[in-house]
Design a protein around this motif. Structure first.
Motif, mmCIF file in Angstrom:
data_model
loop_
_atom_site.group_PDB
_atom_site.id
_atom_site.type_symbol
_atom_site.label_atom_id
_atom_site.label_comp_id
_atom_site.label_asym_id
_atom_site.label_seq_id
_atom_site.Cartn_x
_atom_site.Cartn_y
_atom_site.Cartn_z
ATOM 1 N N GLN A 1 0.867 -1.186 0.000
ATOM 2 C CA GLN A 1 0.000 0.000 0.000
ATOM 3 C C GLN A 1 0.899 1.229 0.000
ATOM 4 N N GLU A 2 0.945 1.923 -1.101
ATOM 5 C CA GLU A 2 1.917 3.000 -1.292
ATOM 6 C C GLU A 2 1.691 4.187 -0.362
ATOM 7 N N ASP A 3 0.446 4.529 -0.084
ATOM 8 C CA ASP A 3 0.169 5.681 0.757
ATOM 9 C C ASP A 3 0.742 5.516 2.160
ATOM 10 N N ALA A 4 0.872 4.271 2.622
ATOM 11 C CA ALA A 4 1.355 4.024 3.989
ATOM 12 C C ALA A 4 2.869 3.925 4.070
ATOM 13 N N CYS A 5 3.558 3.844 2.939
ATOM 14 C CA CYS A 5 5.001 3.618 2.952
ATOM 15 C C CYS A 5 5.748 4.862 3.418
ATOM 16 N N LEU A 6 6.661 4.671 4.379
ATOM 17 C CA LEU A 6 7.447 5.763 4.941
ATOM 18 C C LEU A 6 8.812 5.894 4.284
#
Length: 649
Positions: A528-533
């Motif tokens: 899930q790209e939005d959650a990647c830090l």
């Protein structure tokens, strides 16, 4: 409650349309006075005596506060409309800017949390005798002084303060709680007729409240100017030494230390299972207040100087600025933009400053052209806390451009990094850093600059800094699907080399944000790209080094859901048919071991590679010459067996 505005044009130099201002701000306005601090002081006293008011003058705030105290009236609030708006050579409409500043002043900003620091006045003066002893003489009547001589100078033959010699190895702590470690420590034996130095010993340790360092050498702390209670003047500058001595004499009592940073350890992406991840805050903290504590970092509130760099760079929100809270900063930005537009203004520019910048604005207003009518100044506590999310929120709220005026104590690299990230998202010319120290240059830069068009439909994003960034980016770049970001950005994609990935899923188990996931029913890696830090833990964990990163901001809805980045066919147990493992992996292991390794030399032994855990254990147990098999257990001997044996004899 809308407090009445008490307006003054400062001897006719700051004209204000009071009727229009009252209508636009919905605040009661007095008539426009000219000399509230002198000829019309009775008018000011009468207004203050009626109750809570806002006096639109900060220059004479002390005078009006004393007047309120004499009258027993509530302390007035103060608002600077003169230097920030009225004193300018710009002949444009100033009412929108004034309306914005008035709307901002009405906001209730939560007070910073504080902790009490107690200083009992124990002061350690360090330096050579010719410098340290005179300073100690001046402080001995107000502080409990100990002098650590760094040379072989003679100690004074009196008991006004203590004198020691030694090598100060290190110091820790801050005001009220310093701890020093000294080797080759010699104390002065004051018994008898001739005072003498004791034998040197290592490992000396002591506590003190204040350190006055007159060595002129390497400072005891990083960013020494930001360490409260540590005074380090140039020993060759007599005025600087005198100022430091005076400052030390005042550091006695109880002080409120702001708690600048709020920490949420569970959100921290610093490390997992000894695999290093995000070190952004550790790399930029100027005072060394942030330390590693295993999976997360810890902030020493006594050493923290509140620069805000860590909060701006933290990708997960584990560290946030809290003096005042970050949320209040977003509200201020949006209030300024909304009030400016409501008053008929268009395309405002936001000028972000700290206390140093506010002083420059005052000087520019008095001695030069001041600020243009479309430039709205906003003072923040910590300039470095105004990062990319805050810049984007301002642009999305309706500001055409954001300018940040640097000051001498600001971490320039941090501010530049955040600016570059914001520009990559919002486009060129949308924000800039002003590295100016001359008020005239500030005026010239503001009048000479041209800003791009403001957003057509302003929005007011809410949520975390990451959520605000995403909402603002979608509004500022509505046609874009992906925005490429600078290296090291906290947003981006995880790229998996499917040819190297064995789907061991070690990355999934250690991902601190849950951006990487698996599927219980099949060998599958989801992302899930939005959650990647972009913290680096998964890449550092991957045994096949199959993971790399692409810094970008995905503005499509696909970023909000998990997508399959790698999957393979599961392998079914040759005994029971239960899916286990990955077919390609089991095939590779079988190819490498079957018939080639002593443990798997026979076909039956090699077949166990293709069994699930339960079947493999059963097969090992029942096979001939199984490692777990053995001779029949001996029969248990009973009492009857022993008695029958005795009868037979």
């Amino acid at each position: 409650m809308n407090k009445p505005l008490i307006l003054c044009d400062c001897s006719g130099t700051n004209p204000i349309d009071t009727d229009r201002l009252a209508a636009l701000t919905n605040r009661p306005c007095s008539k426009l006075h000219s000399a509230l601090c002198t000829d019309e002081v009775e008018v000011a006293a009468a207004a203050i005596a009626k109750g809570e008011v806002t006096i639109c003058c900060t220059q004479e705030g002390r005078f009006f506060s004393e007047l309120a105290a004499e009258l027993g009236a509530p302390e007035p609030e103060y608002l600077d409309l003169r230097d920030r708006a009225g004193w300018t050579t710009d002949e444009g409409d100033l009412i929108p800017k004034m309306s914005a500043l008035i709307a901002e002043s009405a906001l209730t900003v939560p007070a910073a949390k504080t902790v009490d620091v107690h200083s009992h006045g124990l002061c350690l003066v360090i330096g050579p005798a010719k410098t340290a002893l005179p300073a100690a003489e001046k402080l001995q009547d107000t502080l409990g002084v100990t002098v650590l001589l760094t040379d072989q100078g003679d100690a004074p033959m009196h008991r006004g303060f203590d004198v020691i010699r030694g090598d100060l190895k290190r110091a820790t702590g801050a005001l009220g709680q310093f701890q020093v470690h000294i080797d080759a420590l010699q104390q002065l034996d004051i018994t008898g007729r001739n005072w003498a130095w004791t034998t040197a010993r290592d490992g000396g340790q002591s506590d003190c409240d204040i350190i006055l360092d007159l060595t002129g050498g390497t400072p005891l702390f990083p960013a020494p100017e930001k360490r409260e209670g540590y005074l380090r003047p140039d020993p060759k500058d007599l005025n600087a030494v005198a100022d430091a001595v005076f400052t030390a004499s005042q550091l006695v009592g109880t002080f409120e230390k702001p708690l600048y940073i709020r920490a949420e350890p569970l959100l921290c992406a610093h490390s997992r299972a000894s695999q290093t991840g995000c070190n952004r805050c550790l790399d930029v903290c100027p005072t060394g207040a942030i330390t590693s504590q295993g999976d997360h970092v810890s902030v020493d509130p006594m050493a923290c100087a509140g620069c805000g760099s860590c909060a701006a760079l933290c990708p997960s929100g584990a560290l946030t600025y809290d003096a005042p809270p970050t949320d209040s900063l977003f509200v201020r930005v949006q209030t300024l933009a909304r009030a400016f537009a409501a008053a008929g203004g268009t395309a405002p520019r936001l000028l972000v400053v700290n206390a140093h910048g506010s002083e420059m604005i005052q000087l520019a207003a008095r001695f030069d052209r001041g600020l243009p009518a479309d430039v709205v100044p906003m003072e923040v506590e910590a300039l470095n806390s105004f990062g990319h999310a805050e810049i984007l929120a301002a642009l999305a709220a309706g500001f055409a451009k954001v300018d940040i005026l640097l000051s001498p104590k600001v971490e320039r690299a941090v501010q530049q990094r955040e600016l570059d990230l914001a520009i990559a998202i919002s486009g060129p010319d949308s924000a800039s850093l002003l590295d100016l120290s001359d008020p005239d240059a500030l005026s010239n830069a503001m009048f000479a600059a041209t800003a791009p068009a403001a957003i057509a439909t302003p929005i007011r994003p809410i949520g975390t800094r990451r959520q605000i960034t995403r909402q603002a980016a979608k509004a500022l770049a509505p046609q874009a699907d992906h925005l490429q970001l600078p290296e090291g950005a906290p947003y981006g994609a995880v790229l998996v080399d499917t040819g190297a990935c064995s789907l061991c899923l070690s990355c999934v188990s250690l991902c601190p944000s849950g951006a990487l996931g698996d599927n219980e029913d099949k060998p599958q890696l989801r992302f899930q790209e939005d959650a990647c830090l972009q913290c680096g833990i998964c890449a550092n964990t991957c045994p096949e080094q199959a993971i790399t990163y692409e810094p970008r901001l995905n503005l499509t809805d696909t970023a909000l859901s998990q997508a399959v980045v790698h999957e393979e066919e599961p392998f079914e147990c040759v005994e029971c048919g239960t899916p286990f493992g990955v077919k390609s992996t089991i095939d590779k292991i079988t190819e490498k071991l079957a018939g080639k390794h002593a443990m798997f030399a026979t076909s039956n032994a090699a077949r166990m590679i293709q069994m699930c855990d339960d079947c493999r254990v059963a097969a090992q147990y029942h096979q001939q010459s199984a490692p777990m098999s053995g001779a029949a257990r001996p029969k248990v001997r009973t009492t009857d067996d022993y008695l029958s044996k005795r009868r037979d004899h």
